[in-house]
Design an enzyme around this catalytic site. Structure first.
Site, mmCIF file in Angstrom:
data_model
loop_
_atom_site.group_PDB
_atom_site.id
_atom_site.type_symbol
_atom_site.label_atom_id
_atom_site.label_comp_id
_atom_site.label_asym_id
_atom_site.label_seq_id
_atom_site.Cartn_x
_atom_site.Cartn_y
_atom_site.Cartn_z
ATOM 1 C CG ASP A 256 -78.066 -46.384 -16.359
ATOM 2 O OD1 ASP A 256 -78.768 -47.382 -16.610
ATOM 3 O OD2 ASP A 256 -78.558 -45.264 -16.131
ATOM 4 C CE LYS B 30 -87.883 -59.261 -14.387
ATOM 5 N NZ LYS B 30 -86.420 -59.471 -14.467
ATOM 6 C CG ASN C 79 -80.263 -60.530 -10.728
ATOM 7 O OD1 ASN C 79 -81.265 -61.163 -10.399
ATOM 8 N ND2 ASN C 79 -79.748 -59.567 -9.960
ATOM 9 C CE1 TYR D 265 -89.824 -57.156 -12.196
ATOM 10 C CE2 TYR D 265 -91.764 -58.546 -11.936
ATOM 11 C CZ TYR D 265 -90.401 -58.345 -11.789
ATOM 12 O OH TYR D 265 -89.616 -59.338 -11.253
#
Length: 252
Positions: free
Chosen positions: A62, A160, A90, A156
Site C-alpha cells: 500500500d 494531479k 502510475n 483528483y
C-alpha cells in the site's frame, strides 16, 4: 537487435491493470526488466508478469504508507541486481465525489494515493539513482485534469496538478545527480465497458478530439518509453500531454 531500453531496470507502480499494465509490457518489449507493483490485485499483476517472462517480477504494498514505498523500491532494485534505472509513478485512484460533500478523509485517501506516494517513491528511487553511474529517470503519470478540472474530481485534479509541479521541482533538484523527472498527462483513455457506462462522455470526447478517438493505454505507454529512452536525454521537468489534441481546442 537492440531496443530503446536495453539494460534498464524499471519499477512501475499500479501495474495490475489498464495503463500500468500497458506501460510494463511496453517497457519490457523495449528491453527493460520490469518490477510490477500492485496493492491488492496480485493475480492480475502476476498474470502480466508471467506474460512478460523472466524479465518481470511483482512487488506488493500500500503506497499510502511511506515505509512501504521505500520497501518496494528496495525490492525492485535488489531484484534488478542492485540497480534501478527508471521509476514510473502510475498508481492512482479517481473517485467521483462532489466537493461540498467531500470529507477530509475522502480528500486524504486520494491525495495520499496520488501525490504522497509519488513523493515517497521518488525520494526512495532517487536515493538509489544518485549513488549509481548514469543516474536514472522518474516519470509521473498525471492527467489533463491537472489543468482542466472536472465536476466531482476536485481531489483528483488537485492531486494531479501537484504531481506535475512535483516533477518540475524534482527535475530541478535531482538533475545535477543525473536524474531526469517528467510527467505524462493522458486525456480520456479507453477501457472495457467505458462506452456503455458513459456513452455521452465518449461521444463528446470523440467530437472534441482533433484525432477523433479516445486514447489507448498503449498511447500512454509509448510516451513513457520515449521519456525513459536516450531519445529524451535532454528532456526534464516537462509535462508531455497525450490527449489526441483535446487541449488545443478553444473553449469559446
Amino acid at each position: 537487435m537492440t531496443h530503446l531500453l536495453d539494460g534498464q531496470t524499471a519499477l512501475v507502480t499500479g501495474a495490475s491493470g489498464g495503463i500500468g499494465r500497458a506501460i510494463a509490457r511496453r517497457l519490457a518489449e523495449e528491453g527493460a526488466a520490469v518490477a510490477l507493483h500492485c496493492r491488492t490485485a496480485a493475480t492480475a499483476a502476476h498474470e502480466t508478469a508471467a506474460a512478460i517472462g523472466d524479465r518481470a517480477t511483482v512487488v506488493q504494498g500500500d503506497l499510502r504508507d511511506e515505509q512501504t514505498c521505500h520497501r518496494i523500491v528496495r525490492e525492485a532494485a535488489a531484484w534488478g541486481g542492485g540497480r534501478l534505472t527508471a521509476l514510473v509513478n502510475n498508481a492512482a485512484v479517481q473517485p467521483v465525489q462532489s466537493l461540498p460533500g467531500m470529507t477530509v478523509a475522502d480528500w486524504r485517501t486520494v491525495v495520499d494515493t496520488n501525490l504522497t506516494s509519488v513523493f515517497a517513491c521518488t525520494q526512495a528511487a532517487a536515493e538509489l539513482m544518485r549513488a549509481q553511474p548514469g543516474g536514472g529517470t522518474i516519470t509521473h503519470i498525471a492527467s489533463i485534469e491537472a489543468t482542466h478540472p472536472a465536476p466531482g474530481h476536485a481531489h483528483y485534479s488537485a492531486s494531479k496538478a501537484a504531481v506535475v509541479m512535483h516533477a518540475r521541482a524534482a527535475a530541478l533538484e535531482y538533475g545535477p545527480s543525473g536524474i531526469r523527472v517528467n510527467t505524462v498527462s493522458p486525456g480520456l483513455i479507453d477501457r472495457e465497458g467505458l462506452e456503455e457506462a458513459w456513452p455521452e462522455g465518449v461521444r463528446g470526447w470523440q467530437k472534441a478530439a482533433p484525432t477523433g478517438r479516445l486514447g489507448s493505454p498503449e498511447d500512454v505507454a509509448n510516451a513513457v518509453v520515449f521519456l525513459l529512452s536516450p531519445l529524451a536525454s535532454w528532456i526534464s521537468g516537462h509535462n508531455l500531454v497525450v490527449d489526441g489534441g483535446v487541449s488545443a481546442r478553444p473553449t469559446w
